[in-house]
Write an enzyme that holds these catalytic residues in place. Structure first.
Site, PDB file in Angstrom:
ATOM      1  N   SER A 111       2.697 -40.812 -30.596  1.00 38.02           N
ATOM      2  CA  SER A 111       2.367 -42.023 -30.496  1.00 38.02           C
ATOM      3  C   SER A 111       3.310 -43.083 -31.406  1.00 38.02           C
ATOM      4  CB  SER A 111       1.017 -42.342 -31.306  1.00 38.02           C
ATOM      5  OG  SER A 111       0.416 -43.621 -31.078  1.00 38.02           O
ATOM      6  N   HIS A 150      -5.470 -40.602 -25.422  1.00 38.52           N
ATOM      7  CA  HIS A 150      -4.581 -40.887 -26.468  1.00 38.52           C
ATOM      8  C   HIS A 150      -4.803 -40.114 -27.523  1.00 38.52           C
ATOM      9  CE1 HIS A 150      -1.113 -43.022 -28.314  1.00 38.52           C
ATOM     10  NE2 HIS A 150      -1.877 -43.000 -29.467  1.00 38.52           N
ATOM     11  N   ASP A 186      -4.625 -43.275 -21.371  1.00 38.20           N
ATOM     12  CA  ASP A 186      -3.964 -43.942 -22.412  1.00 38.20           C
ATOM     13  C   ASP A 186      -3.621 -45.127 -22.097  1.00 38.20           C
ATOM     14  OD1 ASP A 186      -2.573 -44.324 -24.607  1.00 38.20           O
ATOM     15  OD2 ASP A 186      -1.270 -42.361 -24.631  1.00 38.20           O
TER      16      ASP A 186
END
Length: 759
Positions: A157, A282, A252
């Site tokens: 991320s 995610h 995501d």
């Protein structure tokens, strides 16, 4: 695909707990909730070899780092890992499970970097902290068992965003060099309004509102988002970055921008591996305790790091990945023959078909070269032109083609234009060029006399040309068998394209095709629309009778391509051969030319041209002899005739006819050339050859290597060209003793197996 069942269960649990989205909490509340959720889903921490919590000097004070080391002595490659959490949440603790797993499965020292968080420290503080950590690792990794020459960065991320940004900075600042980058569902563009961003709105998971919340905390000014260090996808140039693994999740909001970044890297010639995990959301990379896909993704990441961070050892290739011809038993057999010859240098060797060195005089080389230079001057070439002829590349098809054409007319009654002669680097190149020009695909088949010279079958194997065997009889090639093989090939839906043979004193069989059979063969070639590759290295060396006309001299329809060499009639070190290709070629535009000109195009892409010095020496010899090599080879003809007679005489003495049943050995009586073939009562393989060399000091060539169908296991080839008559007598005596020992050691009733295989 729909949400993964395990993800659906996770969602149901969140909904039942009525857990508020992180973006609805204060920063401190979100940090506590994020850590708790990750610890609950990350599974039990794996033990590693060692864990050290320490600090490194950052741009604005010390930065905490946690260093994980695997079991073992090292040195290990080094991974700098940057945790996720939108630059706002997360810590060394939230990535602890990930770092432990990667340390063990990738076999690397992992440095987890506690970079400064927003909103207390906004962009670009985290980028500069991560850059400082990479530089520190390059200087200090060895103290922790790491190899600073094998560095990688990675993160999930926001950590993936930081890893990508750091690679851009290191490229611009000249290093340290990275070997890999691991980008797990990275943020790459703060402006992204992609399909995945619009579609993913579920409040139970990371969604488009989460993305906005993180960017608002990270950027002091939204205009900063245009910087490639905040949005790597906006970088104009991605060339020269380290190889990447990009992992995305189907559900995501960051999916599309991560995959677009992977495509941009690929377009910039950066090696990229991209994997989208279906049904995932995610954050799944940090949920290996509850999601199977999380464990799979960690294993994929570790595999990528192992490959990219492996020590830079010399390349090791698998035989199975090389061309199939390199596994051909014939090539192995020839290598073994050379190897065993080298191990037993004192043995009498009937193996090599090379010229007798007593015929050579080194002074001749200089004399031939001088003769050629004088020839060029006599033809009107000035000093500059002569210098160019000798020192430069020269004409692709050769510069002594005219002298060769005159010699063929005088010695073989072959009338061809000089332009049809291609001068080659030995006859082996002539074979390769002819095969490459004539054979257009797997449908075209080469016919060869069997037993066949391994040079032609090896060349065909290198070019992936299928080969069909035509058996030889006592008098050479069976012409009716040529017709039969052509019919069989056509029945398979293929085209018999050309036939290769050595009509005079063939290698390996020593057979000679009678004159009447030569006429029938040419007629058969015309009827079957078959080209003929005639190889004639031994035609001068007649033992009895008169030389027979070559197929090329009898050819009236240009069916025959003639392969020649000066290896036997001059000396092999010159490496000069030739190919006569006087066939007419009609282009698509109707223009007509010679096949030799087409072959020239192939030669220009392989050897470019044949050695000018080699051609000059051979050219000088031809000039000195008035382009009549038969006269020049009178001494050689006498030597080889005497050697062949001596070999046949010694075989008769060692294996008298009245004891034929006892010794079980028979042989042919060639009319010329170098070779005699013996039929023997025991297996004539490489194991037997080694026993022969080791225990009896005599070498020979197994005939099985010359057959395409596995025949010849009880046949051996003897070459007499390289030996004196005294050596021949000694060698045949040793051979007789070896065969007697083999018969004595054979298992009764088989004639092939031995009681003691080790001899």
């Amino acid at each position: 695909m729909p949400l993964d069942p395990q993800v659906r269960a996770l969602r149901a649990g969140k909904a039942a707990d009525e857990a508020p989205p992180l973006y609805t909490l204060s920063v401190e509340e979100a940090r506590r909730a994020d850590l708790a959720a990750i610890l609950a889903a990350g599974g039990d921490p794996e033990p590693v070899g060692a864990v050290v919590d320490t600090e490194l000097p950052g741009p604005d004070g010390p930065l905490p780092v946690r260093i994980y080391r695997p079991e073992g002595p090292g040195p290990f490659p080094v991974l700098l890992y940057f945790f996720g959490g939108g630059w706002t949440l997360g810590s060394i603790e939230t990535s602890d499970a990930i770092c432990r797993t990667l340390t063990n499965t990738a076999g690397c020292v992992t440095v987890s970097v506690g970079y400064r968080l927003a909103p207390e420290h906004r962009f670009p503080a985290a980028v500069h902290d991560c850059l400082a950590a990479v530089r520190w690792a390059a200087e200090n990794a060895a103290e922790h068992g790491g190899d600073p020459a094998r560095l990688a960065v990675g993160g999930d991320s926001a950590g993936g965003n930081l890893a990508a940004a750091v690679t851009l900075l290191l490229r611009e600042q000249g290093g340290p060099e990275l070997s890999a980058q691991l980008l797990v569902y990275p943020n790459t563009d703060h402006r992204a309004a992609t399909g995945s961003m619009v579609e993913n709105t579920d409040p139970n998971f990371f969604n488009h509102r989460s993305v906005d919340w993180y960017w608002r905390h990270y950027l002091a000014d939204q205009a900063d988002g245009a910087s490639p260090l905040a949005s790597p996808l906006l970088a104009e140039d991605l060339t020269g970055l380290p190889p990447a693994l990009v992992i995305t999740a189907e559900y995501d909001p960051l999916r599309d921008q991560g995959e677009e970044y992977a495509e941009r890297l690929r377009a910039a010639a950066v090696p990229v591996e991209l994997t989208r995990y279906p049904g995932m959301v995610h954050g799944f990379f940090a949920m290996s305790g509850v999601l199977d896909a999380g464990r799979t993704a960690l294993e994929e990441a570790a595999s990528f790091l192992r490959r990219r961070l492996a020590p830079q050892a010399p390349a090791v290739l698998r035989r199975a990945e090389l061309h199939g011809s390199l596994s051909d038993p014939v090539l192995d057999a020839m290598n073994f023959l050379n190897e065993v010859t080298g191990r037993f240098p004192e043995a009498v060797s009937f193996a090599p078909g090379r010229p007798y060195e007593g015929l050579f005089d080194t002074d001749q080389v200089v004399a031939h070269l001088r003769s050629y230079l004088e020839h060029l001057a006599d033809e009107g070439h000035g000093p500059d032109a002569v210098r160019t002829r000798i020192f430069q590349y020269g004409r692709t098809n050769g510069q002594i083609h005219g002298l060769i054409a005159r010699t063929l007319r005088n010695d073989e009654d072959i009338e061809v234009p000089a332009e049809s002669v291609v001068v080659t680097t030995g006859c082996q190149e002539a074979m390769l060029l002819a095969l490459r020009a004539l054979f257009t695909g797997p449908r075209d088949v080469l016919l060869v006399s069997s037993p066949a010279y391994v040079g032609i079958t090896g060349a065909a194997r290198l070019l992936d040309i299928p080969v069909a065997a035509v058996p030889e009889g006592p008098d050479g090639l069976d012409v009716e068998a040529v017709r039969e093989v052509c019919r069989e090939v056509r029945a398979q839906g293929r085209r018999p394209r050309a036939l290769y043979l050595v009509p005079d004193f063939a290698n390996p069989s020593g057979s000679t095709l009678p004159l009447e059979a030569r006429h029938r063969l040419l007629a058969a070639a015309g009827a079957e629309d078959l080209l003929v590759l005639e190889d004639n290295p031994y035609g001068f060396f007649v033992r009895e009778g008169s030389p027979l006309p070559t197929l090329k001299s009898l050819d009236r329809t240009r069916r025959v391509l003639y392969l020649g060499s000066f290896a036997k009639t001059a000396f092999p070190g010159a490496r000069v051969g030739y190919l006569v290709a006087d066939q007419e070629v009609i282009g698509q535009d109707g223009r007509r030319g010679l096949l030799a000109d087409e072959i020239s195009k192939i030669k220009s892409m392989t050897t470019v041209n044949t050695s000018s010095i080699g051609q000059a020496v051979i050219g000088g010899l031809l000039v000195e002899q008035g382009c009549r090599l038969r006269t020049a080879n009178e001494k050689a003809v006498a030597h080889y005739r005497a050697a062949l007679e001596a070999l046949l005489t010694e075989l008769e003495r060692a294996f008298p006819a009245e004891r034929a049943a006892e010794h079980g050995v028979s042989w042919n009586r060639p009319l010329g050339g170098y070779f005699v073939v013996l039929d023997v009562p025991t297996a004539a393989d490489t194991a037997a050859l080694e026993r022969s060399a080791r225990d009896f000091g005599v070498l020979w060539t197994p005939m099985a290597d010359f057959y395409l169908d596995g025949a010849g296991s009880h046949r051996i080839r003897l070459s007499c060209s390289y030996l004196t008559t005294e050596q021949i007598a000694d060698g045949v005596g040793r051979l007789a003793a070896f065969l007697a020992a083999e018969r004595a050691g054979a298992v009764p009733g088989t004639g092939t197996e031995r009681e003691n295989d080790h001899g």
